[in-house]
Design an enzyme around this catalytic site. Structure first.
Site, short mmCIF file in Angstrom:
data_model
loop_
_atom_site.label_atom_id
_atom_site.label_comp_id
_atom_site.label_asym_id
_atom_site.label_seq_id
_atom_site.Cartn_x
_atom_site.Cartn_y
_atom_site.Cartn_z
N LYS A 98 107.65 72.15 7.81
CA LYS A 98 108.77 72.79 7.15
C LYS A 98 109.94 71.81 7.15
O LYS A 98 110.35 71.32 8.20
CB LYS A 98 109.14 74.09 7.86
CG LYS A 98 108.20 75.23 7.55
CD LYS A 98 108.68 76.52 8.16
CE LYS A 98 107.84 77.70 7.65
NZ LYS A 98 106.40 77.52 7.92
N ASP A 134 105.42 72.49 3.63
CA ASP A 134 105.50 73.94 3.48
C ASP A 134 106.65 74.35 2.55
O ASP A 134 107.66 73.64 2.43
CB ASP A 134 105.71 74.61 4.84
CG ASP A 134 104.43 75.12 5.44
OD1 ASP A 134 103.54 75.51 4.67
OD2 ASP A 134 104.31 75.13 6.68
N GLN A 163 104.88 79.17 -4.14
CA GLN A 163 104.88 80.60 -3.82
C GLN A 163 104.85 81.41 -5.12
O GLN A 163 105.76 81.32 -5.94
CB GLN A 163 106.12 80.95 -3.00
CG GLN A 163 106.21 80.14 -1.71
CD GLN A 163 107.45 80.45 -0.91
OE1 GLN A 163 107.41 81.21 0.06
NE2 GLN A 163 108.57 79.86 -1.30
N ARG A 184 98.89 74.03 -2.22
CA ARG A 184 98.57 75.29 -1.56
C ARG A 184 99.35 76.41 -2.27
O ARG A 184 100.57 76.36 -2.36
CB ARG A 184 98.98 75.25 -0.08
CG ARG A 184 98.75 76.59 0.66
CD ARG A 184 99.45 76.60 2.01
NE ARG A 184 98.93 75.58 2.90
CZ ARG A 184 99.61 75.08 3.93
NH1 ARG A 184 100.84 75.49 4.17
NH2 ARG A 184 99.07 74.15 4.69
N LYS A 187 101.42 83.73 -1.73
CA LYS A 187 102.22 84.74 -2.44
C LYS A 187 103.69 84.59 -2.14
O LYS A 187 104.54 84.79 -3.00
CB LYS A 187 101.72 86.14 -2.08
CG LYS A 187 100.41 86.50 -2.74
CD LYS A 187 100.04 87.96 -2.53
CE LYS A 187 98.76 88.32 -3.29
NZ LYS A 187 98.36 89.74 -3.08
N GLY A 188 104.05 84.24 -0.90
CA GLY A 188 105.46 84.08 -0.53
C GLY A 188 105.85 85.06 0.55
O GLY A 188 105.42 86.22 0.53
N ALA A 189 106.70 84.61 1.49
CA ALA A 189 106.99 85.44 2.65
C ALA A 189 108.47 85.52 3.00
O ALA A 189 108.83 85.96 4.08
CB ALA A 189 106.23 84.90 3.87
N THR A 226 95.31 82.94 0.86
CA THR A 226 95.39 84.39 0.68
C THR A 226 94.40 85.07 1.60
O THR A 226 93.37 84.50 1.96
CB THR A 226 95.10 84.78 -0.79
OG1 THR A 226 95.23 86.21 -0.93
CG2 THR A 226 93.69 84.38 -1.21
N HIS A 227 94.74 86.32 1.97
CA HIS A 227 93.80 87.17 2.70
C HIS A 227 93.30 88.31 1.81
O HIS A 227 92.51 89.14 2.24
CB HIS A 227 94.48 87.76 3.95
CG HIS A 227 95.09 86.73 4.84
ND1 HIS A 227 96.43 86.46 4.83
CD2 HIS A 227 94.52 85.88 5.73
CE1 HIS A 227 96.68 85.49 5.68
NE2 HIS A 227 95.55 85.12 6.24
N ARG A 288 107.65 87.37 9.92
CA ARG A 288 107.19 87.30 8.53
C ARG A 288 105.73 87.71 8.42
O ARG A 288 105.31 88.28 7.42
CB ARG A 288 107.41 85.89 7.97
CG ARG A 288 108.88 85.59 7.70
CD ARG A 288 109.04 84.36 6.83
NE ARG A 288 108.54 83.15 7.46
CZ ARG A 288 109.22 82.41 8.32
NH1 ARG A 288 110.45 82.77 8.67
NH2 ARG A 288 108.70 81.31 8.83
#
Length: 308
Positions: A98, A134, A163, A184, A187-189, A226-227, A288
């Site tokens: 990050k 990231d 994202q 990568r 979706k975004g957090a 993704t999960h 998050r």
């Protein structure tokens, strides 16, 4: 319903102190955090690799307040990369960074972050592995992508994160879907305003599918973070539709989430990389993760009220 309050809680110093002091929260945090120090995360890494999974290591530290602190975190990345080399993990274990952790938010932050990231990339190259930059809140997107462009002159394998909930991301995917590019997609957090990010879950999912199609149809290397079973299915179909073999993309999931599915996919021949966050600065990351999925929050609350 709980997403916005949890993302606000991620910035609360008082709540952070309460959670960190709670004896009951420790085993729950351990589900999502792969270790508090270098030795612990290396043990977690070895277990992942033995199970046929790949890893990306993230030394947590988003609240860097001075250049010395950014330098210390940079040194910790060099240390873990040297350890990756010594352990013979190679490209199976990369690192994620990050930019706020290594100085981007400081005065002259772009210069500091570029210098520190270059140091980490050089260590990764010596170790025979890669670095992924990231994503953070939308205000850092342009600076992050510009830094990646500069880094790729010397380190063409540097990856970046996009994202899908940001309205700009489909166009960013088009710009980055070139040969050698590692992207990568998640979706975004972070909590973002409607002016820059989709707020509706269905809109975010639709954006994710569009972005996946762009990346799978391009010449780069998509990393599908993704999960969501529907998104995984979409990714696999898009890969097949675009003539991609299993070596031409990878799936990514977080440590501690859908563990059985990670193993099932790996056993089926997919490249599955697990994101291992570690270190003492875990609170914001942990909150998050709770905000992302109601099941995570239910797990946390259940563990707090269930003895043992």
């Amino acid at each position: 319903m709980f997403r916005a309050p949890l993302l606000m809680a991620a910035r609360s110093t008082r709540l952070r102190e309460l959670v960190e002091r709670s004896r009951l929260s420790r085993p729950v945090v351990a589900r999502f955090i792969a270790g508090r120090n270098r030795d612990e995360v290396l043990r977690s890494t070895e277990l992942m690799l033995k199970g046929g999974l790949l890893v990306s290591l993230d030394h947590l530290g988003e609240d860097t307040t001075n250049a010395a602190q950014a330098g210390q975190l940079t040194a910790s990345y060099v240390d873990i990369l040297d350890a990756i080399s010594e352990c013979g993990f190679g490209a199976q274990a990369e690192v994620s960074i990050k930019l706020s952790a290594i100085g981007l938010a400081l005065p002259h932050g772009a210069t500091i972050a570029m210098r520190n990231t270059g140091i980490v990339c050089a260590a990764a190259q010596r170790a025979g592995t890669t670095v992924t930059i990231d994503a953070e809140d939308h205000a850092t997107t342009d600076a992050g992508l510009e830094l990646v462009r500069e880094l790729r002159v010397e380190f063409p394998w540097v990856g970046t994160v996009l994202q899908a909930y940001l309205r700009r991301t489909e166009e960013d995917c088009r710009a980055l879907a070139d040969a050698g590019s590692r992207v990568r997609l998640c979706k975004g957090a972070y909590r973002e305003p409607a002016s820059v990010a989709f707020q509706d879950k269905g809109e975010v999912s639709a954006s994710y599918r569009r972005c996946l199609d762009v990346l799978m149809g391009g010449a780069g290397y998509p990393m599908v973070a993704t999960h969501d079973p529907a998104m995984i299915t979409h990714a696999l179909l898009a890969a097949t539709r675009n003539g991609r073999g299993v070596d031409d993309y990878e799936l990514q999931m977080l440590y501690g989430i859908r563990v059985d599915e990670q193993r099932r996919l790996a056993d089926a021949g997919q490249h599955v990389r697990v994101y291992l966050a570690y270190g003492d600065e875990w609170y914001g990351y942990f909150m998050r993760r709770l905000a992302e999925r109601p099941a995570n929050l239910r797990f946390f609350l259940r563990a707090l009220v269930t003895p043992g």
